[in-house]
Design a protein around this motif. Structure first.
Motif, PDB file in Angstrom:
ATOM      1  N   MET A  64      68.296 -44.820  -7.901  1.00 57.51           N
ATOM      2  CA  MET A  64      67.175 -45.273  -8.699  1.00 57.51           C
ATOM      3  C   MET A  64      65.923 -44.543  -8.204  1.00 57.51           C
ATOM      4  O   MET A  64      65.661 -44.495  -7.010  1.00 57.51           O
ATOM      5  CB  MET A  64      67.043 -46.791  -8.555  1.00 57.51           C
ATOM      6  N   THR A  65      65.165 -43.996  -9.146  1.00 54.94           N
ATOM      7  CA  THR A  65      63.951 -43.288  -8.748  1.00 54.94           C
ATOM      8  C   THR A  65      62.900 -44.280  -8.272  1.00 54.94           C
ATOM      9  O   THR A  65      62.950 -45.471  -8.587  1.00 54.94           O
ATOM     10  CB  THR A  65      63.364 -42.476  -9.921  1.00 54.94           C
ATOM     11  N   SER A  72      60.453 -51.819 -12.037  1.00 49.83           N
ATOM     12  CA  SER A  72      61.387 -52.958 -12.040  1.00 49.83           C
ATOM     13  C   SER A  72      60.854 -54.111 -11.211  1.00 49.83           C
ATOM     14  O   SER A  72      60.965 -55.277 -11.599  1.00 49.83           O
ATOM     15  CB  SER A  72      62.757 -52.541 -11.504  1.00 49.83           C
ATOM     16  N   ILE A 110      61.139 -46.014 -11.238  1.00 43.13           N
ATOM     17  CA  ILE A 110      61.923 -47.102 -11.833  1.00 43.13           C
ATOM     18  C   ILE A 110      61.910 -48.317 -10.910  1.00 43.13           C
ATOM     19  O   ILE A 110      61.756 -49.450 -11.355  1.00 43.13           O
ATOM     20  CB  ILE A 110      63.380 -46.656 -12.122  1.00 43.13           C
ATOM     21  N   GLU A 111      62.050 -48.072  -9.634  1.00 37.69           N
ATOM     22  CA  GLU A 111      62.036 -49.156  -8.659  1.00 37.69           C
ATOM     23  C   GLU A 111      60.696 -49.897  -8.695  1.00 37.69           C
ATOM     24  O   GLU A 111      60.652 -51.131  -8.708  1.00 37.69           O
ATOM     25  CB  GLU A 111      62.279 -48.579  -7.258  1.00 37.69           C
ATOM     26  N   ILE A 166      64.421 -52.316 -20.913  1.00 38.80           N
ATOM     27  CA  ILE A 166      64.973 -51.761 -19.678  1.00 38.80           C
ATOM     28  C   ILE A 166      65.608 -50.399 -19.964  1.00 38.80           C
ATOM     29  O   ILE A 166      65.417 -49.449 -19.211  1.00 38.80           O
ATOM     30  CB  ILE A 166      66.014 -52.717 -19.032  1.00 38.80           C
ATOM     31  N   ASN A 193      63.097 -41.893 -15.801  1.00 36.63           N
ATOM     32  CA  ASN A 193      63.991 -40.870 -15.276  1.00 36.63           C
ATOM     33  C   ASN A 193      63.481 -39.486 -15.622  1.00 36.63           C
ATOM     34  O   ASN A 193      63.650 -38.552 -14.871  1.00 36.63           O
ATOM     35  CB  ASN A 193      65.420 -41.046 -15.792  1.00 36.63           C
ATOM     36  N   CYS A 195      71.269 -54.854 -14.354  1.00 39.17           N
ATOM     37  CA  CYS A 195      71.135 -53.416 -14.113  1.00 39.17           C
ATOM     38  C   CYS A 195      70.991 -53.052 -12.637  1.00 39.17           C
ATOM     39  O   CYS A 195      71.401 -51.982 -12.225  1.00 39.17           O
ATOM     40  CB  CYS A 195      69.925 -52.867 -14.858  1.00 39.17           C
ATOM     41  N   PHE A 196      70.365 -53.925 -11.873  1.00 36.50           N
ATOM     42  CA  PHE A 196      70.060 -53.620 -10.485  1.00 36.50           C
ATOM     43  C   PHE A 196      70.527 -54.771  -9.600  1.00 36.50           C
ATOM     44  O   PHE A 196      70.074 -55.898  -9.748  1.00 36.50           O
ATOM     45  CB  PHE A 196      68.549 -53.418 -10.291  1.00 36.50           C
ATOM     46  N   LYS A 208      62.691 -47.875 -20.607  1.00 41.42           N
ATOM     47  CA  LYS A 208      61.963 -47.581 -19.374  1.00 41.42           C
ATOM     48  C   LYS A 208      62.788 -46.706 -18.436  1.00 41.42           C
ATOM     49  O   LYS A 208      62.269 -45.796 -17.807  1.00 41.42           O
ATOM     50  CB  LYS A 208      61.548 -48.875 -18.646  1.00 41.42           C
ATOM     51  N   ARG A 209      64.061 -46.981 -18.340  1.00 45.04           N
ATOM     52  CA  ARG A 209      64.916 -46.149 -17.466  1.00 45.04           C
ATOM     53  C   ARG A 209      64.940 -44.718 -17.968  1.00 45.04           C
ATOM     54  O   ARG A 209      64.850 -43.781 -17.183  1.00 45.04           O
ATOM     55  CB  ARG A 209      66.325 -46.717 -17.389  1.00 45.04           C
TER      56      ARG A 209
END
Length: 176
Positions: free
Chosen positions: A1-2, A9, A5-6, A164, A172, A132-133, A167-168
């Motif tokens: 996960m970049t 999130s 994104i982290e 989600i 990304n 997802c996470f 955004k991913r």
């Protein structure tokens, strides 16, 4: 996960829509309404224009929400409608949004329906992020009547799932 994104999130897990009581209790002009809504919805925006003057005019014309006071002033009720419409229009057609708002507001009153929507949206975002996470846990909120649960839950889950995914993809691409 970049990292991007982290970061997003983590913010989304703690996202809070203003409840009815937190909405301004004074009348606002349209430009103030737009600024207010954009500020609260920016985090969950999918890089689309969130709200414009023409959108507001159309929602009034289509009777999705009450007309403004004195044709230029908007109150809590208007803000609640505009927040819900701005979110759901990304996953549900306008006519279904209008019908859904009418059903849930009739069963619960506008004030309670809006607060239920906020709770369901926040809960749905947390739920989809937890799918997802692995670092996020899902804590289920209390259930409401069956009709409310189905209408609110499915609309907000559809939005959260699309949010989600979008955004991913977007984050990304930034490559952080």
């Amino acid at each position: 996960m970049t990292k991007e994104i982290e970061r997003w999130s983590e913010q989304a897990m703690h996202y809070h829509l203003p409840r009815w009581e937190e909405l301004p209790d004074i009348d606002l002009y349209r430009d103030q309404v737009i600024t207010f809504i954009e500020r609260y919805l920016r985090l969950i925006s999918m890089d689309e224009k969130i709200i414009t003057s023409s959108m507001i005019n159309n929602y009034v014309k289509w009777k999705m929400m009450p007309a403004p006071n004195k044709k230029k002033q908007y109150n809590r009720e208007h803000l609640g409608y505009l927040i819900v419409i701005s979110i759901l229009k990304q996953v549900v057609n306008i006519q279904l949004i209008k019908e859904g708002i009418e059903v849930v507001a009739k069963q619960n009153g506008t004030h309670n329906a809006y607060n239920l929507f906020c709770e369901q949206l926040e809960d749905s975002i947390c739920y989809v992020l937890s799918l997802c996470f692995k670092q996020y846990e899902y804590h289920n909120k209390p259930n409401f009547s069956e009709d409310d649960e189905i209408i609110l839950r499915m609309g907000t889950l559809a939005f959260a799932s699309k949010l989600i995914a979008v955004k991913r993809l977007i984050l990304n691409e930034t490559g952080e």
